[in-house]
Each structure stands twice: as C-alpha cells, then as structure tokens.
Design a protein around this motif. Structure first.
Motif, mmCIF file in Angstrom:
data_model
loop_
_atom_site.group_PDB
_atom_site.id
_atom_site.type_symbol
_atom_site.label_atom_id
_atom_site.label_comp_id
_atom_site.label_asym_id
_atom_site.label_seq_id
_atom_site.Cartn_x
_atom_site.Cartn_y
_atom_site.Cartn_z
ATOM 1 N N LEU A 135 1.181 -1.134 -0.278
ATOM 2 C CA LEU A 135 0.150 -0.110 -0.104
ATOM 3 C C LEU A 135 1.071 0.691 -0.339
ATOM 4 O O LEU A 135 0.731 1.931 -0.827
ATOM 5 N N CYS A 136 2.104 1.028 0.476
ATOM 6 C CA CYS A 136 2.764 2.123 0.379
ATOM 7 C C CYS A 136 3.228 2.716 -1.065
ATOM 8 O O CYS A 136 3.851 3.902 -1.017
ATOM 9 N N GLY A 137 3.611 1.442 -1.541
ATOM 10 C CA GLY A 137 4.283 2.632 -3.061
ATOM 11 C C GLY A 137 3.150 2.107 -4.214
ATOM 12 O O GLY A 137 3.849 2.361 -4.777
ATOM 13 N N ILE A 138 2.441 2.438 -3.485
ATOM 14 C CA ILE A 138 1.084 2.254 -4.468
ATOM 15 C C ILE A 138 1.291 4.289 -5.446
ATOM 16 O O ILE A 138 0.979 5.535 -4.594
ATOM 17 N N PRO A 139 1.315 4.256 -6.412
ATOM 18 C CA PRO A 139 1.821 5.377 -6.967
ATOM 19 C C PRO A 139 0.320 6.258 -7.224
ATOM 20 O O PRO A 139 -0.321 6.679 -8.426
ATOM 21 N N THR A 140 -0.573 6.825 -5.803
ATOM 22 C CA THR A 140 -1.413 7.710 -5.889
ATOM 23 C C THR A 140 -1.332 8.891 -6.537
ATOM 24 O O THR A 140 -2.714 9.629 -7.170
ATOM 25 N N VAL A 141 -0.472 9.895 -6.435
ATOM 26 C CA VAL A 141 0.174 11.362 -7.068
ATOM 27 C C VAL A 141 -0.457 10.797 -8.585
ATOM 28 O O VAL A 141 -1.305 11.129 -9.025
ATOM 29 N N LEU A 142 0.661 10.170 -8.972
ATOM 30 C CA LEU A 142 0.551 10.221 -10.810
ATOM 31 C C LEU A 142 -1.596 9.159 -11.242
ATOM 32 O O LEU A 142 -1.479 9.533 -12.004
ATOM 33 N N ILE A 143 -1.399 8.020 -10.373
ATOM 34 C CA ILE A 143 -3.034 7.778 -11.009
ATOM 35 C C ILE A 143 -4.486 8.754 -10.684
ATOM 36 O O ILE A 143 -4.783 9.213 -11.645
ATOM 37 N N ASP A 144 -4.718 9.860 -10.196
ATOM 38 C CA ASP A 144 -4.861 10.835 -10.330
ATOM 39 C C ASP A 144 -4.663 11.793 -10.555
ATOM 40 O O ASP A 144 -5.856 12.170 -11.561
ATOM 41 N N ALA A 145 -3.489 11.973 -11.108
ATOM 42 C CA ALA A 145 -3.239 13.170 -12.326
ATOM 43 C C ALA A 145 -3.643 12.106 -13.649
ATOM 44 O O ALA A 145 -4.161 13.155 -14.577
ATOM 45 N N LEU A 146 -3.459 10.736 -13.819
ATOM 46 C CA LEU A 146 -4.301 9.734 -15.001
ATOM 47 C C LEU A 146 -5.433 10.507 -14.923
ATOM 48 O O LEU A 146 -6.201 10.955 -15.900
ATOM 49 N N HIS A 147 -5.998 10.300 -14.078
ATOM 50 C CA HIS A 147 -7.610 10.188 -13.806
ATOM 51 C C HIS A 147 -8.163 11.600 -14.293
ATOM 52 O O HIS A 147 -9.276 12.289 -15.296
ATOM 53 N N ALA A 148 -6.854 13.037 -14.024
ATOM 54 C CA ALA A 148 -7.638 14.234 -13.908
ATOM 55 C C ALA A 148 -7.278 14.486 -15.721
ATOM 56 O O ALA A 148 -7.962 15.291 -16.359
ATOM 57 N N GLN A 149 -6.119 14.131 -15.587
ATOM 58 C CA GLN A 149 -6.090 14.593 -17.216
ATOM 59 C C GLN A 149 -6.673 13.667 -18.339
ATOM 60 O O GLN A 149 -6.924 14.633 -19.663
ATOM 61 N N GLY A 150 -7.597 12.621 -18.215
ATOM 62 C CA GLY A 150 -8.213 12.263 -18.589
ATOM 63 C C GLY A 150 -8.561 11.436 -20.265
ATOM 64 O O GLY A 150 -9.188 10.976 -20.514
ATOM 65 N N ALA A 151 -7.189 10.668 -20.096
ATOM 66 C CA ALA A 151 -7.267 10.142 -20.735
ATOM 67 C C ALA A 151 -8.310 8.767 -20.861
ATOM 68 O O ALA A 151 -8.720 8.352 -19.630
ATOM 69 N N ASP A 152 -8.491 7.932 -21.730
ATOM 70 C CA ASP A 152 -9.768 6.936 -21.726
ATOM 71 C C ASP A 152 -9.224 5.608 -21.897
ATOM 72 O O ASP A 152 -8.719 5.595 -22.619
#
Length: 75
Positions: free
Chosen positions: A31-48
């Motif tokens: 759980l401590c190694g999950i790249p949450t910042v990148l996941i959130d950035a991908l979500h915000a970026q909008g790629a589907d």
C-alpha cells in the motif's frame, strides 16, 4: 553516453502525453508504494480506455476509487 533527464516538474506533466487506449505497467510495493499521485493525475488528465497492469491488488482498489474499473486477467 548522453544522460537523459527524466525528472518532471509535476505528475500532470509526467502523464500529459499518455493517449487514450494506452497500456501502462505500474509498479509499487504494498500500500505504501502505490503511485497515488500519478493515478490521480491520470484521472484528471482524462485519457480513457487505459489498460493498467499491476501486481498489487491494493492498487486495483485505489484505481477503482479513481473511477477506473478493474479488468479480470484472461486465463
């Protein structure tokens, strides 16, 4: 040998060029190694239609929280 600078100023900059339908391999350690910042950035970026491969079940839970749906592995 030329060194390539791979450091980005932000997570948004790091994911800006990821197109719809891209396949990504995402690492991490528990759980401590999950790249949450990148996941959130991908979500915000909008790629589907992204296909994200990870060996961590906890990552799937986080990805689902970001409105992604996990896809079962083919047998």
């Amino acid at each position: 040998m030329n060194n390539v600078d791979k450091v980005m100023a932000s997570a948004a900059e790091a994911v800006a060029d990821i197109p719809e339908g891209a396949s990504l391999a995402v690492g991490g350690f528990g759980l401590c190694g999950i790249p949450t910042v990148l996941i959130d950035a991908l979500h915000a970026q909008g790629a589907d239609g992204l296909r994200v491969v990870s060996n961590k079940a906890a990552w799937t839970a986080r990805a689902s929280a970001s409105c992604w749906r996990p896809v079962e592995s083919p047998e």
